[in-house]
Design a protein around this motif. Sequence first.
Motif, PDB file in Angstrom:
ATOM      1  N   TRP A  30       0.817  -1.204   0.000  1.00  0.00           N
ATOM      2  CA  TRP A  30       0.000   0.000   0.000  1.00  0.00           C
ATOM      3  C   TRP A  30       0.855   1.261   0.000  1.00  0.00           C
ATOM      4  O   TRP A  30       0.507   2.263  -0.639  1.00  0.00           O
ATOM      5  CB  TRP A  30      -0.966  -0.009   1.185  1.00  0.00           C
ATOM      6  CG  TRP A  30      -2.203  -0.787   0.865  1.00  0.00           C
ATOM      7  CD1 TRP A  30      -2.509  -2.049   1.279  1.00  0.00           C
ATOM      8  CD2 TRP A  30      -3.275  -0.372   0.028  1.00  0.00           C
ATOM      9  NE1 TRP A  30      -3.702  -2.440   0.749  1.00  0.00           N
ATOM     10  CE2 TRP A  30      -4.202  -1.431  -0.023  1.00  0.00           C
ATOM     11  CE3 TRP A  30      -3.537   0.786  -0.693  1.00  0.00           C
ATOM     12  CZ2 TRP A  30      -5.376  -1.357  -0.763  1.00  0.00           C
ATOM     13  CZ3 TRP A  30      -4.710   0.874  -1.424  1.00  0.00           C
ATOM     14  CH2 TRP A  30      -5.619  -0.185  -1.454  1.00  0.00           C
ATOM     15  N   TYR A  99       0.214  10.376   4.507  1.00  0.00           N
ATOM     16  CA  TYR A  99      -0.480   9.099   4.613  1.00  0.00           C
ATOM     17  C   TYR A  99       0.257   8.219   5.610  1.00  0.00           C
ATOM     18  O   TYR A  99       1.486   8.217   5.658  1.00  0.00           O
ATOM     19  CB  TYR A  99      -0.497   8.359   3.271  1.00  0.00           C
ATOM     20  CG  TYR A  99      -1.364   8.983   2.213  1.00  0.00           C
ATOM     21  CD1 TYR A  99      -2.628   8.467   1.924  1.00  0.00           C
ATOM     22  CD2 TYR A  99      -0.916  10.072   1.478  1.00  0.00           C
ATOM     23  CE1 TYR A  99      -3.424   9.029   0.936  1.00  0.00           C
ATOM     24  CE2 TYR A  99      -1.706  10.644   0.488  1.00  0.00           C
ATOM     25  CZ  TYR A  99      -2.953  10.118   0.226  1.00  0.00           C
ATOM     26  OH  TYR A  99      -3.727  10.681  -0.749  1.00  0.00           O
ATOM     27  N   TYR A 127      -4.340  11.133   6.025  1.00  0.00           N
ATOM     28  CA  TYR A 127      -5.112   9.922   5.747  1.00  0.00           C
ATOM     29  C   TYR A 127      -4.420   8.716   6.370  1.00  0.00           C
ATOM     30  O   TYR A 127      -3.193   8.591   6.298  1.00  0.00           O
ATOM     31  CB  TYR A 127      -5.275   9.721   4.239  1.00  0.00           C
ATOM     32  CG  TYR A 127      -6.000  10.880   3.594  1.00  0.00           C
ATOM     33  CD1 TYR A 127      -7.375  11.040   3.761  1.00  0.00           C
ATOM     34  CD2 TYR A 127      -5.313  11.830   2.841  1.00  0.00           C
ATOM     35  CE1 TYR A 127      -8.041  12.114   3.192  1.00  0.00           C
ATOM     36  CE2 TYR A 127      -5.971  12.902   2.267  1.00  0.00           C
ATOM     37  CZ  TYR A 127      -7.336  13.040   2.451  1.00  0.00           C
ATOM     38  OH  TYR A 127      -7.993  14.108   1.891  1.00  0.00           O
ATOM     39  N   TYR A 129      -4.788   4.423   6.744  1.00  0.00           N
ATOM     40  CA  TYR A 129      -5.473   3.226   6.265  1.00  0.00           C
ATOM     41  C   TYR A 129      -4.939   2.000   6.979  1.00  0.00           C
ATOM     42  O   TYR A 129      -3.727   1.804   7.092  1.00  0.00           O
ATOM     43  CB  TYR A 129      -5.278   3.068   4.754  1.00  0.00           C
ATOM     44  CG  TYR A 129      -6.002   1.859   4.188  1.00  0.00           C
ATOM     45  CD1 TYR A 129      -7.369   1.696   4.369  1.00  0.00           C
ATOM     46  CD2 TYR A 129      -5.310   0.873   3.481  1.00  0.00           C
ATOM     47  CE1 TYR A 129      -8.043   0.588   3.864  1.00  0.00           C
ATOM     48  CE2 TYR A 129      -5.966  -0.230   2.967  1.00  0.00           C
ATOM     49  CZ  TYR A 129      -7.336  -0.371   3.161  1.00  0.00           C
ATOM     50  OH  TYR A 129      -7.991  -1.486   2.663  1.00  0.00           O
ATOM     51  N   LEU A 136     -10.445   3.064   6.669  1.00  0.00           N
ATOM     52  CA  LEU A 136      -9.837   4.306   6.208  1.00  0.00           C
ATOM     53  C   LEU A 136     -10.347   5.462   7.054  1.00  0.00           C
ATOM     54  O   LEU A 136     -11.554   5.618   7.244  1.00  0.00           O
ATOM     55  CB  LEU A 136     -10.189   4.547   4.732  1.00  0.00           C
ATOM     56  CG  LEU A 136      -9.710   5.865   4.125  1.00  0.00           C
ATOM     57  CD1 LEU A 136      -8.182   5.907   4.031  1.00  0.00           C
ATOM     58  CD2 LEU A 136     -10.335   6.075   2.748  1.00  0.00           C
ATOM     59  N   VAL A 166     -14.321   2.656  -0.428  1.00  0.00           N
ATOM     60  CA  VAL A 166     -13.947   1.594   0.515  1.00  0.00           C
ATOM     61  C   VAL A 166     -14.935   0.434   0.478  1.00  0.00           C
ATOM     62  O   VAL A 166     -15.097  -0.277   1.466  1.00  0.00           O
ATOM     63  CB  VAL A 166     -13.819   2.158   1.949  1.00  0.00           C
ATOM     64  CG1 VAL A 166     -12.608   3.054   2.058  1.00  0.00           C
ATOM     65  CG2 VAL A 166     -15.075   2.918   2.366  1.00  0.00           C
ATOM     66  N   LEU A 171      -9.745  -0.866  -0.185  1.00  0.00           N
ATOM     67  CA  LEU A 171      -9.657   0.548  -0.537  1.00  0.00           C
ATOM     68  C   LEU A 171      -9.321   0.678  -2.015  1.00  0.00           C
ATOM     69  O   LEU A 171      -8.407   0.029  -2.517  1.00  0.00           O
ATOM     70  CB  LEU A 171      -8.574   1.229   0.302  1.00  0.00           C
ATOM     71  CG  LEU A 171      -8.191   2.663  -0.099  1.00  0.00           C
ATOM     72  CD1 LEU A 171      -9.387   3.601   0.059  1.00  0.00           C
ATOM     73  CD2 LEU A 171      -7.014   3.154   0.733  1.00  0.00           C
TER      74      LEU A 171
END
Length: 224
Positions: A30, A99, A127, A129, A136, A166, A171
Amino acid sequence: MTTFFRTDADLHFPDSDGKPMADNTEQFRWIVLIKENLEILFADQPNVFVAGDLLWFPVKSRLISPVAPDTMVVFGRPKGRRGSYKQWQEDNIAPQVVYEILSPSNNADEMERKLEFYQTYGVEEYYQYDPDRYELKGWRRQGEQLLPIAQMDGWTSPLLGIRFAVGNHELVIYRPDGRQFLSPVELEQRAEQEHQRAEQAEQQLQDMQALLQQYRDRFGELDS
């Protein structure tokens, strides 16, 4: 490409925290997916810097420990090689978007400290995840605070223009043009498919031209 060299004055600000980039293959997948697709998205914009797992020193003080976001995006700074992101060398521009991809080793206290760090030092969008829970979360700056985004499914980043979905326990991220974020392997496969379609179209054109020439050879030029 700009290169930011390390100076003697920066010896107290190391380029590594000694921690691994990822704890497992899913977390790493990811991180790479998001970072590389953001690189592609802003490839033609020389003053958008995208980095993965890069230490960010917000102030020139050894009392403030740096943080290495899994991915950061900085508008207003040139692309280039960096050992770390020392904000005082970057026109004091903080990363606007960060992220974090969670792994089993992350705990609530650690993530709360990161949220506080990002809030304190000027991040506009954050963000987070969790690929194990398909969860998320997002925060957006309002004044001095990063406040939670109530609904992330279908949310479009104001700064990046990308959209999050999502559903189906996964995601999915879409570029502003509607194309999906893909892995390097998927991007290669997509490029190969497009190449094959282009070759097929070229062959069809050549076949039509050959057929037309046969007609001309037999019946003469077509009437205009």
